[in-house]
Scaffold this motif. Sequence first.
Motif, PDB file in Angstrom:
ATOM      1  N   GLU A  36     -10.863 -14.172  15.940  1.00  0.00           N
ATOM      2  CA  GLU A  36     -11.924 -13.898  16.909  1.00  0.00           C
ATOM      3  C   GLU A  36     -12.055 -12.394  17.118  1.00  0.00           C
ATOM      4  O   GLU A  36     -11.092 -11.719  17.473  1.00  0.00           O
ATOM      5  N   VAL A  37     -13.260 -11.896  16.887  1.00  0.00           N
ATOM      6  CA  VAL A  37     -13.579 -10.482  17.064  1.00  0.00           C
ATOM      7  C   VAL A  37     -14.740 -10.392  18.052  1.00  0.00           C
ATOM      8  O   VAL A  37     -15.388 -11.405  18.352  1.00  0.00           O
ATOM      9  N   PRO A  38     -15.043  -9.217  18.583  1.00  0.00           N
ATOM     10  CA  PRO A  38     -16.100  -9.124  19.605  1.00  0.00           C
ATOM     11  C   PRO A  38     -17.442  -9.712  19.179  1.00  0.00           C
ATOM     12  O   PRO A  38     -18.167 -10.259  20.009  1.00  0.00           O
ATOM     13  N   SER A  39     -17.785  -9.627  17.887  1.00  0.00           N
ATOM     14  CA  SER A  39     -19.103 -10.092  17.448  1.00  0.00           C
ATOM     15  C   SER A  39     -19.118 -11.566  17.068  1.00  0.00           C
ATOM     16  O   SER A  39     -20.175 -12.108  16.738  1.00  0.00           O
ATOM     17  N   GLY A  40     -17.976 -12.230  17.080  1.00  0.00           N
ATOM     18  CA  GLY A  40     -17.956 -13.638  16.695  1.00  0.00           C
ATOM     19  C   GLY A  40     -16.597 -14.057  16.155  1.00  0.00           C
ATOM     20  O   GLY A  40     -15.557 -13.630  16.654  1.00  0.00           O
ATOM     21  N   ARG A  41     -16.638 -14.876  15.118  1.00  0.00           N
ATOM     22  CA  ARG A  41     -15.393 -15.369  14.529  1.00  0.00           C
ATOM     23  C   ARG A  41     -15.426 -15.159  13.021  1.00  0.00           C
ATOM     24  O   ARG A  41     -16.367 -15.584  12.338  1.00  0.00           O
ATOM     25  N   LEU A  42     -14.410 -14.473  12.500  1.00  0.00           N
ATOM     26  CA  LEU A  42     -14.263 -14.303  11.058  1.00  0.00           C
ATOM     27  C   LEU A  42     -13.575 -15.543  10.510  1.00  0.00           C
ATOM     28  O   LEU A  42     -12.605 -16.034  11.084  1.00  0.00           O
ATOM     29  N   PHE A  43     -14.084 -16.014   9.374  1.00  0.00           N
ATOM     30  CA  PHE A  43     -13.601 -17.308   8.894  1.00  0.00           C
ATOM     31  C   PHE A  43     -13.518 -17.327   7.381  1.00  0.00           C
ATOM     32  O   PHE A  43     -14.358 -16.765   6.679  1.00  0.00           O
ATOM     33  N   TYR A  44     -12.465 -17.958   6.878  1.00  0.00           N
ATOM     34  CA  TYR A  44     -12.321 -18.215   5.438  1.00  0.00           C
ATOM     35  C   TYR A  44     -11.767 -19.618   5.283  1.00  0.00           C
ATOM     36  O   TYR A  44     -10.823 -20.015   5.964  1.00  0.00           O
ATOM     37  N   LYS A  45     -12.359 -20.377   4.365  1.00  0.00           N
ATOM     38  CA  LYS A  45     -11.864 -21.722   4.059  1.00  0.00           C
ATOM     39  C   LYS A  45     -11.787 -21.875   2.549  1.00  0.00           C
ATOM     40  O   LYS A  45     -12.704 -21.503   1.835  1.00  0.00           O
ATOM     41  N   GLY A  46     -10.686 -22.387   2.067  1.00  0.00           N
ATOM     42  CA  GLY A  46     -10.565 -22.584   0.624  1.00  0.00           C
ATOM     43  C   GLY A  46      -9.119 -22.682   0.201  1.00  0.00           C
ATOM     44  O   GLY A  46      -8.319 -23.372   0.828  1.00  0.00           O
TER      45      GLY A  46
ATOM     46  N   LYS B 176      -7.539  -8.119  -0.876  1.00  0.00           N
ATOM     47  CA  LYS B 176      -6.649  -9.163  -1.363  1.00  0.00           C
ATOM     48  C   LYS B 176      -7.400 -10.259  -2.108  1.00  0.00           C
ATOM     49  O   LYS B 176      -6.804 -11.246  -2.541  1.00  0.00           O
ATOM     50  N   GLY B 177      -8.731 -10.102  -2.235  1.00  0.00           N
ATOM     51  CA  GLY B 177      -9.512 -11.054  -3.011  1.00  0.00           C
ATOM     52  C   GLY B 177     -10.132 -12.177  -2.211  1.00  0.00           C
ATOM     53  O   GLY B 177     -10.529 -13.197  -2.773  1.00  0.00           O
ATOM     54  N   TYR B 178     -10.250 -12.021  -0.891  1.00  0.00           N
ATOM     55  CA  TYR B 178     -10.824 -13.069  -0.041  1.00  0.00           C
ATOM     56  C   TYR B 178     -12.003 -12.493   0.745  1.00  0.00           C
ATOM     57  O   TYR B 178     -11.955 -11.354   1.214  1.00  0.00           O
ATOM     58  N   THR B 179     -13.052 -13.282   0.895  1.00  0.00           N
ATOM     59  CA  THR B 179     -14.236 -12.871   1.634  1.00  0.00           C
ATOM     60  C   THR B 179     -14.289 -13.608   2.957  1.00  0.00           C
ATOM     61  O   THR B 179     -14.317 -14.842   2.997  1.00  0.00           O
ATOM     62  N   LEU B 180     -14.285 -12.859   4.055  1.00  0.00           N
ATOM     63  CA  LEU B 180     -14.375 -13.446   5.386  1.00  0.00           C
ATOM     64  C   LEU B 180     -15.839 -13.469   5.824  1.00  0.00           C
ATOM     65  O   LEU B 180     -16.567 -12.504   5.626  1.00  0.00           O
ATOM     66  N   THR B 181     -16.254 -14.558   6.440  1.00  0.00           N
ATOM     67  CA  THR B 181     -17.622 -14.721   6.926  1.00  0.00           C
ATOM     68  C   THR B 181     -17.619 -14.765   8.445  1.00  0.00           C
ATOM     69  O   THR B 181     -16.784 -15.446   9.046  1.00  0.00           O
ATOM     70  N   ASN B 182     -18.535 -14.046   9.062  1.00  0.00           N
ATOM     71  CA  ASN B 182     -18.668 -14.103  10.513  1.00  0.00           C
ATOM     72  C   ASN B 182     -19.581 -15.281  10.852  1.00  0.00           C
ATOM     73  O   ASN B 182     -20.770 -15.279  10.547  1.00  0.00           O
TER      74      ASN B 182
END
Length: 531
Positions: free
Chosen positions: A467-477, A438-444
């Motif tokens: 929240e996923v097992p390895s951390g938190r996926l995040f997008y801001k913008g 969809k054109g968005y990059t999520l960062t862990n």
Amino acid sequence: IIHIIHLHSLKMSESNKKVLICGDAKGDVSKLFAKAKELHEGKAGPFHVLFVVGFWGKSREETEEQLVDYKSGDQKVPFPIYFVDDQNKAKDEPICPNLFALGSSGIKTIAGLSVAYCNSKGDANAILTAVSRDAKAEIHNGVDILLTVQWPEEILNGSGEKQADATQTKKVADLTRQLKPRYHFSTSNNQFFERMPYRNTPGTNADLTRFISLASAFTAKKKFIHALNMTPISSLTLEFVNNSLKGEVPSDSPFSNPSTKSSAESKKEEFSKIENEDQGKEYNRWGAGNAKRMAETPSEEQQSHKKHRENKNQGRQPGAQLQNAPCWFCLSNDQAETHLVVSIGTHYYLAIPKGPISVDHILLIPIQHEYNGQLGNDAYNELIAYKQALRDFYATQQKYVYFFEVKGFHHPNINAIAVNEDDSQYIEEHVTELARQKGYTLTNIGHGDVVDQQLLGPTDNCYFAAEVPSGRLFYKGSLFPFQFGREAIVSFLGLPPNTCDWRLCKGTKEQEEGLVATWKNNLRPYDKNIE
């Protein structure tokens, strides 16, 4: 006029599929079948499949009369033919042997090729939810072929053409931009148009799209049939794509990138869409007028809830009525559906959603109309306690609790839904790839129950967090698609695409009260706020 390309010039392989695509048949099906048989038995054939964009003509009933002999078996359709048309039913429908009407929208494998289709009534989001891509593959297109009865808006940008004899829509443009098909076929009355291939991602040919609109069938001196020898996307390589260009220089995408729009423009478009779709309907979650007002002056939203906060500080109990409060999630609103509430704390409450994804879907909602990072340490600790209560309960069932939220201009809420523990390791890859499409990059950004306020930045920034097992996926913008979180978990769980629409998942009040009672019984040992 018939145009055959790549049938003899490219090295054949066992996986290659020879495909015909035809413009609008306009109900002249006998002539269409005769032409298909001629090509199928000719030097260029045989073909695996024929796709037709437009079939029934002015009247489906009249055209059905031409198919009587084909349905009885007296005559035969020469090889498999699939068609998209506005008069097709919502679901795929076999008409007679070797003739299939594709539904209003969907995606399926046909002759080894991934094919998406959408008529003017179709749900583009259902296609985007259903598509899956291998993040490690060289080729990033979503499907081999997209068939639409309408053109995408802006497709002429950069082509040198100024007019088209076809209806252009934003829905098809958004679908095409996000799906990134290898080939996109449509139809355009007496016009043939082939756009130069364009790159969906600047600087790479890994997701090229070719848009071709065919003239109506049997239009004099206009191309109405196109032939391809296709290697399915599953076995395609970037080297093959580069070699097939044969000197062509792909252009940039003709579509505007939503992320390049200003924040104000994005807000205006998002809430205009809400208002146009929901105007006058009872299910509008926030109210159309309220949505527009928040888009234009979001700071006023805090003003509208000032009285609620003052009353709470004076000892007023959550759930007490406040006249004219517009937000459905504010318990002070006299229109709030308090029968959905499972537990009420000091700063947060738990409630089942209106139209849950499953019986394991629940919301964590701040009592005040403010975002999680604004509520202070006591609220932070209560949020952690609520999350832990959910985790402890589901641990007894070998399930993992997946939390996600989208911050926009509405009352914040965190979605929690349980998935099988063994499957939880795959959530991160699934959600990240769907966002990329969809054109968005999520960062862990690592572990943590609440994203740090310093990371969030100004409170008018939108974000998505999961929240996923390895951390938190995040997008801001820029304004993030509000329905993304629901779409992502629906597709991950393999549920029907219409589950993405909460309005289609609503139960009766009695069913909702029963589900709340079940939640209370289940969480009572873990949540001190449940009596």
